[in-house]
Design an enzyme around this catalytic site. Structure first.
Site, mmCIF file in Angstrom:
data_model
loop_
_atom_site.group_PDB
_atom_site.id
_atom_site.type_symbol
_atom_site.label_atom_id
_atom_site.label_comp_id
_atom_site.label_asym_id
_atom_site.label_seq_id
_atom_site.Cartn_x
_atom_site.Cartn_y
_atom_site.Cartn_z
ATOM 1 N N ASP A 1 28.751 7.256 -10.594
ATOM 2 C CA ASP A 1 29.592 6.744 -11.685
ATOM 3 C C ASP A 1 31.092 6.890 -11.410
ATOM 4 O OD1 ASP A 1 27.221 6.193 -13.023
ATOM 5 O OD2 ASP A 1 27.225 8.142 -14.021
ATOM 6 N N LYS B 1 32.173 2.512 -8.652
ATOM 7 C CA LYS B 1 31.895 1.749 -7.418
ATOM 8 C C LYS B 1 31.816 0.258 -7.708
ATOM 9 C CE LYS B 1 28.211 4.267 -6.900
ATOM 10 N NZ LYS B 1 28.433 5.312 -7.901
ATOM 11 N N GLY C 1 23.781 2.275 -12.251
ATOM 12 C CA GLY C 1 24.342 1.465 -13.326
ATOM 13 C C GLY C 1 25.775 1.177 -12.924
ATOM 14 N N HIS C 2 26.033 -0.022 -12.440
ATOM 15 C CA HIS C 2 27.360 -0.370 -11.943
ATOM 16 C C HIS C 2 28.012 -1.364 -12.896
ATOM 17 C CE1 HIS C 2 26.090 0.755 -7.557
ATOM 18 N NE2 HIS C 2 25.975 1.745 -8.405
ATOM 19 N N GLN D 1 24.745 5.711 -6.508
ATOM 20 C CA GLN D 1 24.811 7.172 -6.659
ATOM 21 C C GLN D 1 26.041 7.748 -5.932
ATOM 22 O OE1 GLN D 1 21.298 5.879 -5.793
ATOM 23 N NE2 GLN D 1 21.439 5.494 -7.971
#
Ligand code: GDP
Ligand code: IMO
Ligand code: MG
Length: 458
Positions: free
Chosen positions: A12, A15, A39-40, A232
């Protein structure tokens, strides 16, 4: 040439946003590990895109590839593609035939094992997406790969071998009754065969499967630019992170080679950008020597009523930064920047540049601290020790920086690095010097335009 985007901390770090900023010049954007635990977020012209499996480059219309190092839940994949189509995008996503499939029983096993571990306070706080159990099956040579979905005989043979083992594990080891699970069909060979064979046909009809190594090699031979989108972060890498509070893959730069089938030389010849959040967040359990507050259930040995940490400041940063998990909605644990962690990360990944995000979130504070080193058993340490137990015993030695004001960050992004408030630049320059790595970009807001680009990477 290639650009590899790697999370330098605990995930988080922003990225997705940096993939988007630099993605304009890329032709292909590739995920090389992980699955829908990621979750991007990409924010562009007021629209927010949250991607968990589809590479963030599709927002710019780039080809997205899920490499062989990924674990793919096809249900999530097709749902996500549909959601993006509803938003007016036309994602072109290819999936490596060597990538492993997350099957419904992997999610169930992820949940069961976390429950069992929680009885002795050992849970990792996983995303519950079945990531660990799928990588276990990959390493155990009993996994189902995307390529297997294309061949009915192979698919049936694989399922007939593995499903009885999972049933026995659930019934005989964990003592649970499969029929009383929410989804008993997750452990039924025929039901699984039917659903996943249909998925195989869909993948084939849409011409979505590739040999990632060959596909990417050809793209590069054609002069295309390839971007690797790590998911990650380094400190939750299975090899270089704080085991066992980690994910089950290699988010670090080496993973871009093994997870795609391009050689380490190709990755090393390109840029490797470390994405750094200007403070620290963590979702899930495990130590965090520079933690400011605590989150019940995640911060080890944390008792809200008796803990004397700086709860208020943690809460402030959490709210300002919107620090709630993209995948699970859980409040993220918050801390000051941890430099020994980042020195470890820079060494493991060989960063050629840094993108430092969330500088705006810290604006308005009187002072900003960083954990410069640790003290462990009376000695000063400049990088993280290799065991999690020792890391938990480390005490951070802080350095204090004067704070900076909240300003018009969009204007700063347009003007460039020198427009960043002086005190914030001192903070950034310190970080760059400690990691011996130049700053390529500074995030001053979530949107594409709210990034100070110092260096163009392609
Ligand atoms: P990722 O998993 O590394 O892609 O990061 P996430 O998307 O899970 O979390 C980062 C969050 O911070 C998202 O909501 C982003 O839109 C947001 N974000 C990214 N960069 C910045 C920044 O520089 N400033 C602020 N305020 N938010 C940012
Ligand atoms: P992105 O790509 C932050 C964490 C989980 C848990 C541990 C193991 O958005 O940065 P898993 O489900 O992978 O077995 O969970 O890893 N975790 C993440 N934390 N960002 C992520 O991804 C994460 N993916 C997994 O919270 O502690
Ligand atoms: Mg995320």
């Amino acid at each position: 040439m290639t650009v590899t985007i790697v999370g330098s901390q605990l995930g988080d770090e922003g990225k997705g946003g940096i993939v988007d900023v630099y993605g304009d010049a890329a032709d292909v954007v590739v995920r090389y590990q992980g699955g829908d635990n990621a979750g991007h977020t990409v924010v562009f012209e007021g629209d927010e895109y949250k991607l968990s499996l589809v590479p963030s480059g599709v927002v710019r219309g780039k080809v997205g590839v899920l490499g062989n190092g990924c674990v793919v839940n096809p249900r999530t994949l097709f749902d996500e593609i549909s959601t993006l189509q509803e938003k007016g995008l036309d994602p072109d996503v290819r999936v490596a035939e060597r990538a492993h499939v997350i099957l419904p029983y992997h999610r169930i096993l992820d949940g069961i094992e976390e429950d069992v571990k929680s009885e002795t306070d050992q849970e990792v706080g996983t995303t519950g997406r079945g990531i660990g159990p799928t990588y276990e099956d990959k390493a155990g040579r009993r996994g189902v790969r995307i390529g297997d979905l294309l061949d009915p005989e192979v698919l049936r043979e694989r399922l007939e071998y593995v499903v009885p083992q999972k049933r026995a594990l659930i019934e005989d080891v964990y003592g649970l009754d499969i029929d009383s699970l929410d989804d008993p069909a997750a452990l039924d060979v025929d039901a699984l065969f039917e659903e996943f064979r249909e998925i195989g046909e869909r993948l084939e009809d849409r011409d979505m499967t590739v040999n990632a190594s060959a596909f990417l090699t050809d793209a590069m031979a054609d002069g295309q630019n390839v971007m690797f989108e790590g998911a990650q972060g380094t400190i939750i890498d299975i090899d270089h992170g704080n085991y066992p509070y980690v994910t089950s893959s290699n988010p670090t730069a080496g993973g871009a080679a093994t997870g795609t089938g391009l050689s380490p030389g190709v990755i090393g010849n390109g840029e490797v950008i470390g994405i750094v959040k200007a403070y620290l967040t963590r979702v899930g359990s495990g130590p965090l020597p520079t933690e400011l507050g605590g989150v019940v259930g995640d911060t080890p040995d944390y008792d809200e009523s008796t803990d004397g940490r700086n709860e208020e400041l943690a809460e402030y940063i959490r709210e300002e930064g919107g620090e709630y998990g993209t995948v699970t909605g859980r409040p993220r644990r918050v801390g000051w920047l941890d430099i020994p962690m980042l020195r470890h990360s820079a060494r493991v990944n060989g960063f050629t540049g840094l993108a430092i995000n969330h500088l705006d979130v810290l604006a308005g504070l009187d002072e900003v601290k960083v954990g410069h080193s640790y003290t462990l058993d009376g000695e000063e340490l400049l990088t993280m020790p290799p065991t999690t137990e020792k890391w938990a015993d480390c005490e951070a030695n802080f350095r204090i920086f004067d704070g900076w004001d909240d300003v018009d960050w969009a204007a700063v992004a347009e003007e460039g690095y020198d427009a960043i408030p002086e005190n914030a630049r001192k903070y950034l320059d310190y970080l760059s010097a400690e990691l011996d790595t130049p700053i390529y970009a500074v995030g001053v807001g979530p949107g594409r335009e709210e990034t100070v680009v110092v260096e163009d990477v392609y």
